[in-house]
Write a protein that holds these residues in place. Structure first.
Motif, PDB file in Angstrom:
ATOM      1  N   LEU A   1       0.828  -1.217   0.000  1.00  0.00           N
ATOM      2  CA  LEU A   1       0.000   0.000   0.000  1.00  0.00           C
ATOM      3  C   LEU A   1       0.859   1.263   0.000  1.00  0.00           C
ATOM      4  CD1 LEU A   1      -2.987  -0.783   2.356  1.00  0.00           C
ATOM      5  CD2 LEU A   1      -3.112   0.004   0.005  1.00  0.00           C
ATOM      6  N   PHE A   2       1.973   1.208   0.757  1.00  0.00           N
ATOM      7  CA  PHE A   2       2.867   2.362   0.784  1.00  0.00           C
ATOM      8  C   PHE A   2       3.404   2.649  -0.620  1.00  0.00           C
ATOM      9  CE2 PHE A   2       7.240   4.040   1.227  1.00  0.00           C
ATOM     10  CZ  PHE A   2       6.924   5.279   1.748  1.00  0.00           C
ATOM     11  N   LEU A   3       3.818   1.571  -1.332  1.00  0.00           N
ATOM     12  CA  LEU A   3       4.311   1.751  -2.693  1.00  0.00           C
ATOM     13  C   LEU A   3       3.220   2.344  -3.583  1.00  0.00           C
ATOM     14  CD1 LEU A   3       6.443  -1.456  -3.290  1.00  0.00           C
ATOM     15  CD2 LEU A   3       7.214   0.898  -2.994  1.00  0.00           C
ATOM     16  N   SER A   4       1.998   1.846  -3.406  1.00  0.00           N
ATOM     17  CA  SER A   4       0.875   2.353  -4.202  1.00  0.00           C
ATOM     18  C   SER A   4       0.674   3.851  -3.941  1.00  0.00           C
ATOM     19  CB  SER A   4      -0.389   1.567  -3.853  1.00  0.00           C
ATOM     20  OG  SER A   4      -1.529   2.257  -4.260  1.00  0.00           O
ATOM     21  N   GLN A   5       0.792   4.254  -2.672  1.00  0.00           N
ATOM     22  CA  GLN A   5       0.639   5.676  -2.328  1.00  0.00           C
ATOM     23  C   GLN A   5       1.755   6.510  -2.961  1.00  0.00           C
ATOM     24  OE1 GLN A   5      -2.439   5.424  -1.453  1.00  0.00           O
ATOM     25  NE2 GLN A   5      -2.333   6.835   0.245  1.00  0.00           N
TER      26      GLN A   5
ATOM     27  N   ILE B   1      -4.535   1.933   4.585  1.00  0.00           N
ATOM     28  CA  ILE B   1      -3.319   1.834   5.403  1.00  0.00           C
ATOM     29  C   ILE B   1      -3.686   1.850   6.884  1.00  0.00           C
ATOM     30  CG2 ILE B   1      -1.300   3.158   6.165  1.00  0.00           C
ATOM     31  CD1 ILE B   1      -0.632   3.681   3.294  1.00  0.00           C
ATOM     32  N   VAL B   2      -4.622   2.727   7.264  1.00  0.00           N
ATOM     33  CA  VAL B   2      -5.028   2.788   8.670  1.00  0.00           C
ATOM     34  C   VAL B   2      -5.640   1.446   9.100  1.00  0.00           C
ATOM     35  CG1 VAL B   2      -6.612   3.889  10.287  1.00  0.00           C
ATOM     36  CG2 VAL B   2      -5.306   5.285   8.695  1.00  0.00           C
ATOM     37  N   ILE B   3      -6.478   0.872   8.237  1.00  0.00           N
ATOM     38  CA  ILE B   3      -7.094  -0.420   8.572  1.00  0.00           C
ATOM     39  C   ILE B   3      -6.029  -1.499   8.704  1.00  0.00           C
ATOM     40  CG2 ILE B   3      -8.624  -2.250   7.724  1.00  0.00           C
ATOM     41  CD1 ILE B   3     -10.265  -0.053   6.356  1.00  0.00           C
ATOM     42  N   LEU B   4      -5.095  -1.547   7.752  1.00  0.00           N
ATOM     43  CA  LEU B   4      -4.057  -2.581   7.795  1.00  0.00           C
ATOM     44  C   LEU B   4      -3.100  -2.369   8.963  1.00  0.00           C
ATOM     45  CD1 LEU B   4      -4.993  -3.690   4.998  1.00  0.00           C
ATOM     46  CD2 LEU B   4      -2.613  -4.345   4.755  1.00  0.00           C
ATOM     47  N   LEU B   5      -2.829  -1.105   9.302  1.00  0.00           N
ATOM     48  CA  LEU B   5      -1.989  -0.830  10.468  1.00  0.00           C
ATOM     49  C   LEU B   5      -2.642  -1.428  11.707  1.00  0.00           C
ATOM     50  CD1 LEU B   5      -0.839   2.879  10.022  1.00  0.00           C
ATOM     51  CD2 LEU B   5       0.643   0.907  10.325  1.00  0.00           C
ATOM     52  N   PHE B   6      -3.957  -1.223  11.810  1.00  0.00           N
ATOM     53  CA  PHE B   6      -4.678  -1.754  12.959  1.00  0.00           C
ATOM     54  C   PHE B   6      -4.564  -3.285  12.997  1.00  0.00           C
ATOM     55  CE2 PHE B   6      -8.687  -3.566  14.554  1.00  0.00           C
ATOM     56  CZ  PHE B   6      -8.563  -3.206  15.881  1.00  0.00           C
ATOM     57  N   LEU B   7      -4.771  -3.930  11.831  1.00  0.00           N
ATOM     58  CA  LEU B   7      -4.693  -5.393  11.784  1.00  0.00           C
ATOM     59  C   LEU B   7      -3.274  -5.880  12.106  1.00  0.00           C
ATOM     60  CD1 LEU B   7      -6.878  -6.018   8.611  1.00  0.00           C
ATOM     61  CD2 LEU B   7      -7.499  -6.445  10.989  1.00  0.00           C
ATOM     62  N   HIS B   8      -2.269  -5.182  11.564  1.00  0.00           N
ATOM     63  CA  HIS B   8      -0.870  -5.548  11.773  1.00  0.00           C
ATOM     64  C   HIS B   8      -0.518  -5.451  13.259  1.00  0.00           C
ATOM     65  CE1 HIS B   8       3.239  -6.184  10.524  1.00  0.00           C
ATOM     66  NE2 HIS B   8       3.655  -5.003  10.953  1.00  0.00           N
ATOM     67  N   ILE B   9      -0.940  -4.352  13.889  1.00  0.00           N
ATOM     68  CA  ILE B   9      -0.643  -4.137  15.308  1.00  0.00           C
ATOM     69  C   ILE B   9      -1.396  -5.164  16.152  1.00  0.00           C
ATOM     70  CG2 ILE B   9      -0.990  -2.542  17.240  1.00  0.00           C
ATOM     71  CD1 ILE B   9      -0.587  -0.274  15.110  1.00  0.00           C
ATOM     72  N   THR B  10      -2.667  -5.402  15.813  1.00  0.00           N
ATOM     73  CA  THR B  10      -3.457  -6.370  16.572  1.00  0.00           C
ATOM     74  C   THR B  10      -2.822  -7.757  16.493  1.00  0.00           C
ATOM     75  OG1 THR B  10      -5.422  -5.107  15.982  1.00  0.00           O
ATOM     76  CG2 THR B  10      -5.777  -7.316  16.873  1.00  0.00           C
ATOM     77  N   GLN B  11      -2.403  -8.151  15.309  1.00  0.00           N
ATOM     78  CA  GLN B  11      -1.765  -9.463  15.147  1.00  0.00           C
ATOM     79  C   GLN B  11      -0.488  -9.539  15.989  1.00  0.00           C
ATOM     80  OE1 GLN B  11       1.248 -10.260  12.950  1.00  0.00           O
ATOM     81  NE2 GLN B  11       1.057 -12.349  13.733  1.00  0.00           N
ATOM     82  N   THR B  12       0.322  -8.498  15.923  1.00  0.00           N
ATOM     83  CA  THR B  12       1.579  -8.485  16.673  1.00  0.00           C
ATOM     84  C   THR B  12       1.317  -8.574  18.177  1.00  0.00           C
ATOM     85  OG1 THR B  12       2.469  -7.076  14.940  1.00  0.00           O
ATOM     86  CG2 THR B  12       3.731  -7.217  16.957  1.00  0.00           C
ATOM     87  N   LEU B  13       0.284  -7.839  18.634  1.00  0.00           N
ATOM     88  CA  LEU B  13      -0.032  -7.831  20.064  1.00  0.00           C
ATOM     89  C   LEU B  13      -0.570  -9.178  20.519  1.00  0.00           C
ATOM     90  CD1 LEU B  13      -1.511  -4.350  20.835  1.00  0.00           C
ATOM     91  CD2 LEU B  13      -0.065  -5.691  22.348  1.00  0.00           C
ATOM     92  N   LEU B  14      -1.527  -9.723  19.754  1.00  0.00           N
ATOM     93  CA  LEU B  14      -2.137 -10.992  20.162  1.00  0.00           C
ATOM     94  C   LEU B  14      -1.123 -12.124  20.116  1.00  0.00           C
ATOM     95  CD1 LEU B  14      -5.703 -10.884  18.578  1.00  0.00           C
ATOM     96  CD2 LEU B  14      -4.975 -10.334  20.898  1.00  0.00           C
TER      97      LEU B  14
ATOM     98  N   PRO C   1     -16.955  21.286  10.500  1.00  0.00           N
ATOM     99  CA  PRO C   1     -15.907  20.369  10.047  1.00  0.00           C
ATOM    100  C   PRO C   1     -15.984  19.033  10.781  1.00  0.00           C
ATOM    101  CG  PRO C   1     -14.986  22.015  11.514  1.00  0.00           C
ATOM    102  CD  PRO C   1     -16.455  22.299  11.425  1.00  0.00           C
ATOM    103  N   ARG C   2     -15.719  17.970  10.042  1.00  0.00           N
ATOM    104  CA  ARG C   2     -15.606  16.649  10.642  1.00  0.00           C
ATOM    105  C   ARG C   2     -14.351  16.000  10.082  1.00  0.00           C
ATOM    106  NH1 ARG C   2     -18.247  18.244  13.816  1.00  0.00           N
ATOM    107  NH2 ARG C   2     -20.319  17.697  14.549  1.00  0.00           N
ATOM    108  N   PRO C   3     -13.508  15.424  10.963  1.00  0.00           N
ATOM    109  CA  PRO C   3     -12.295  14.792  10.453  1.00  0.00           C
ATOM    110  C   PRO C   3     -12.608  13.455   9.782  1.00  0.00           C
ATOM    111  CG  PRO C   3     -12.434  14.468  12.803  1.00  0.00           C
ATOM    112  CD  PRO C   3     -13.618  15.301  12.412  1.00  0.00           C
ATOM    113  N   GLU C   4     -11.590  12.854   9.185  1.00  0.00           N
ATOM    114  CA  GLU C   4     -11.727  11.520   8.594  1.00  0.00           C
ATOM    115  C   GLU C   4     -12.124  10.542   9.697  1.00  0.00           C
ATOM    116  OE1 GLU C   4     -10.800   9.850   4.657  1.00  0.00           O
ATOM    117  OE2 GLU C   4     -11.991  11.327   5.631  1.00  0.00           O
ATOM    118  N   TRP C   5     -12.824   9.455   9.330  1.00  0.00           N
ATOM    119  CA  TRP C   5     -13.444   8.587  10.339  1.00  0.00           C
ATOM    120  C   TRP C   5     -12.479   8.085  11.401  1.00  0.00           C
ATOM    121  CZ3 TRP C   5     -11.630   3.614  10.740  1.00  0.00           C
ATOM    122  CH2 TRP C   5     -10.953   3.103   9.639  1.00  0.00           C
ATOM    123  N   TYR C   6     -11.204   7.845  11.031  1.00  0.00           N
ATOM    124  CA  TYR C   6     -10.294   7.277  12.031  1.00  0.00           C
ATOM    125  C   TYR C   6      -9.812   8.324  13.016  1.00  0.00           C
ATOM    126  CZ  TYR C   6      -7.456   8.500   7.946  1.00  0.00           C
ATOM    127  OH  TYR C   6      -6.926   9.134   6.854  1.00  0.00           O
ATOM    128  N   TYR C   7     -10.044   9.586  12.735  1.00  0.00           N
ATOM    129  CA  TYR C   7      -9.730  10.634  13.708  1.00  0.00           C
ATOM    130  C   TYR C   7     -10.973  11.069  14.487  1.00  0.00           C
ATOM    131  CZ  TYR C   7      -4.973  11.440  12.049  1.00  0.00           C
ATOM    132  OH  TYR C   7      -3.653  11.315  11.750  1.00  0.00           O
TER     133      TYR C   7
END
Lengths: 490, 182
Positions: free
Chosen positions: A58-62, A108-121, A287-293
């Motif tokens: 995803l980073f490369l895509s960005q 990226i935000v969704i995958l970061l969450f999944l990556h962190i959750t996997q690492t933590l669990l 104003p409303r921020p993006e959903w993850y904020y």
């Protein structure tokens, strides 16, 4: 055990074909490929391990979509919105690429969450992996910074006001808050310097840091080795290994393919909207921020007033520190999540609170009919704007407009003609803007009443006579028209 | 060291045919996906190649009465509206209005068909002369001498409400015939 880990497979030593041999002798490409593809994975390949490569993809895509968007984008407050509008409405595939880039941030935000959750669990941060975890924390912060700085760049209403609120939070920092805010904005107010700064961060500074930290993260990961499943010992791996290629590579590629497909489908069928250009004076915009904020935003509503420093800065800061410190206090060999209740429960509670705050924010907005109505109007304005055809920006090099601005009021129009035709404009400028011969008349209507102006025209003050102002020879109707024109100068 | 050296599944991959087949699958799938992803990127970057050059708008040259008693060519500056990517700008350009007999007017581009210098009208010599390489043309723009391979380019013109209008176009340099540059 060690033997099996380091033993080369027989087929790896197959003779290389002609040109590969030539290349290998000069670059060592074979050992590089071996290093990259034959990484041992204790316990074998798993779908749970795909998030890291998904993030890299995803980073490369960005990076790629971002570079392409920069072909047309201009980071200046008077052109940014036009150029994004041009990309969205005129350039082939422009709306699609912009949507892939914008939704890519969400992915990226969704995958970061999944990556962190996997690492933590999985407790994968254990076993001398503190620096690996810390480099990941930096990457998380950098990515959130990318999302924040990128949000302003389209310079539409949503972008402008969300970033105005976002940069206001920074002024809450004790002692250096207001200086920090000025530094970030390039002044006390949001403006074109803010856009330049955000652009430089988004395009040069943060991506540079991201590349450096991704390299560090991957290097530290390979140094420590893949952690494997929860039953694996974090310090001395005992489980049989499987090579990264082909199984894990296949899974990683499959996951990336899924991400591409999802992104493409969403970007194609639900393209991102650009709203009308930012109007800083608009007081009705909510104003409303993006959903993850959004949960963070809701949290600031809860801890407003005298608690804002504690709740808005200190507490999130402490939580971030606590999060970064996890591998320093959770040090045992135990990796199974049900045997590590403190870390797992702490993380779960945090996620639940964050999601709850987000839901509460949606609920608040939906249940307040005023807010819901305004948000709907804003959404409709965006939809309407997207339907309008692209309007090119009139270049400033266009020939100067007619010296007399047309006015709807016939009295003012008549006065303007008198002003332009008579000697007034020679010294006071074609629009009363002033020259080196005589002062500007703009705003004179706020200073003097109509009667006073009419009086001054026919009874010059000593200063006016000294300045070379000639006597005015106009009848009453003409004087009234000229006064009306002078009072219209703003 | 009783545990198996490898997780089941690894063995089968070690068969050379299987391995090279897998590698080909990865290469083909990866190649196809990358190609598909490159399509929007190429379209995006190559947009200027595909973009339709917008129809040049008509520019006012002047009132037709002004040219009623025209004896020879006269230079006029016209304002040309053009779209420059995401902005529209007004550029100024020079044209010649020349009498074409029996009260008709024709508008000539001032761009030399040789290499694009601005051609000048020299009254004394009764010729259009290009200052760069000396191409000469008659008062109606017909080729006389010098390196140009064709006559001066006539522009589309029309009279609307008593105003002479012209559509400014560019033509390919050096060519023997007048070909618009798309």
């Amino acid at each position: 055990m060690q033997e099996t880990r380091d033993t080369l497979r027989e087929d790896d030593s197959r003779p290389l074909s002609g040109w590969m041999k030539w290349l290998d002798q000069r670059t060592g490409v074979k050992s590089l490929m071996h290093e990259a593809l034959d990484e041992p994975i204790p316990g074998g390949a798993r779908w749970a391990y795909v998030f890291g490569s998904g993030l890299l993809y995803l980073f490369l895509s960005q990076v790629v979509t971002g570079i392409f968007l920069a072909l047309y984008y201009v980071p200046s407050s008077d052109h940014a919105h036009t150029t994004v509008s041009y990309i969205s409405k005129v350039v082939s595939s422009g709306l699609f690429l912009r949507s892939v880039h914008a939704y890519g941030a969400t992915a990226i935000v969704i995958l970061l969450f999944l990556h962190i959750t996997q690492t933590l669990l999985y407790g994968s941060y254990k076993g001398r992996r503190e620096l690996l975890w810390l480099s990941g924390c930096f990457l998380l912060a950098l990515m959130l910074g990318m999302a924040f700085t990128g949000y302003l760049l389209p310079w539409d209403q949503k972008a402008y006001f969300a970033s105005a609120v976002g940069t206001n939070i920074i002024s809450e920092v004790p002692v250096i808050g207001s200086s920090l805010q000025r530094l970030l904005r390039g002044g006390s107010q949001m403006g074109t310097l803010t856009l330049s700064r955000f652009y430089v961060f988004h395009v040069f500074v943060l991506p540079g840091l991201l590349i450096a930290f991704i390299a560090t993260h991957v290097f530290l990961f390979r140094k420590a080795g893949a952690a494997g499943p929860t039953k694996e010992d974090p310090f001395e791996p005992k489980l049989p290994t499987q090579k990264f290629y082909p199984r894990q590579v296949g899974m990683d590629m499959g996951a990336s393919l899924l991400i591409v497909l999802a992104l493409a489908v969403v970007a194609y069928f639900l393209p991102i909207r650009l709203g009308p250009e930012a109007v800083p004076s608009d007081t009705s915009y909510i104003p409303r921020p993006e959903w993850y904020y959004l949960p963070m935003f809701q949290w600031l509503k809860v801890v407003g007033g005298r608690w804002s420093l504690l709740g808005g800065i200190v507490l999130p800061g402490l939580l971030a520190l606590l999060f970064a410190a996890i591998p320093f206090f959770d040090r045992g060999r135990e990796r199974r999540p049900w045997r590590r209740p403190v870390v797992v429960a702490g993380f779960t509670i945090f996620v639940a609170c964050y999601a709850g705050l987000g839901a509460l924010s949606y609920h608040d907005d939906a249940s307040d009919s005023n807010v819901a109505g305004q948000l709907a109007r804003q959404r409709n304005a965006e939809i309407r704007y997207m339907r309008q055809p692209f309007k090119p920006e009139a270049a400033s090099s266009a020939p100067p407009a007619a010296p007399v601005p047309p006015s709807a009021d016939p009295l003012i129009a008549k006065g303007a003609t008198i002003f332009a035709a008579g000697p007034c404009s020679d010294c006071h400028g074609t629009r009363g803007e002033g020259t080196d011969k005589a002062p500007a008349l703009i705003g004179v209507g706020q200073k003097y009443s109509a009667d006073r102006l009419a009086f001054l025209l026919h009874h010059r003050t000593p200063e006016m006579i000294d300045g070379g102002m000639p006597s005015v020879d106009l009848d009453q109707a003409e004087t009234a028209a000229l006064v009306a024109y002078l009072r219209s100068l703003k | 060291m009783s545990t198996p050296a490898c997780v089941p599944g690894q063995e089968t991959d070690s068969v050379p045919e299987r391995r090279s087949f897998l590698r080909n699958v990865f290469v083909v799938v990866g190649g196809l996906v990358s190609t598909a992803l490159a399509i929007p990127l190429v379209r995006f970057a190559a947009f200027p190649l595909r973009a339709k050059e917008d129809e040049t708008s008509w520019s006012d040259v002047g009132k037709v009465d002004e040219f009623a008693s025209l004896a020879g060519p006269v230079a006029r500056t016209i304002d040309v509206q053009r779209t420059d990517g995401w902005r529209s700008s007004t550029a100024q350009d020079g044209v010649y209005v020349v009498p074409a007999g029996s009260g008709a007017l024709k508008v000539l581009s001032s761009v030399c068909p040789h290499l694009g210098c601005a051609v000048r009208w020299i009254d004394d010599k009764d010729r259009f002369i290009c200052p760069c390489h000396g191409g000469t043309f008659t008062r109606t723009g017909a080729y006389v001498s010098g390196p140009p391979r064709r006559a001066m380019d006539e522009l589309d013109s029309k009279v609307e409400n008593g105003v002479l209008k012209v559509r400014l176009q560019r033509f390919r340099q050096l060519a023997a015939t007048k070909e618009p540059v798309a």
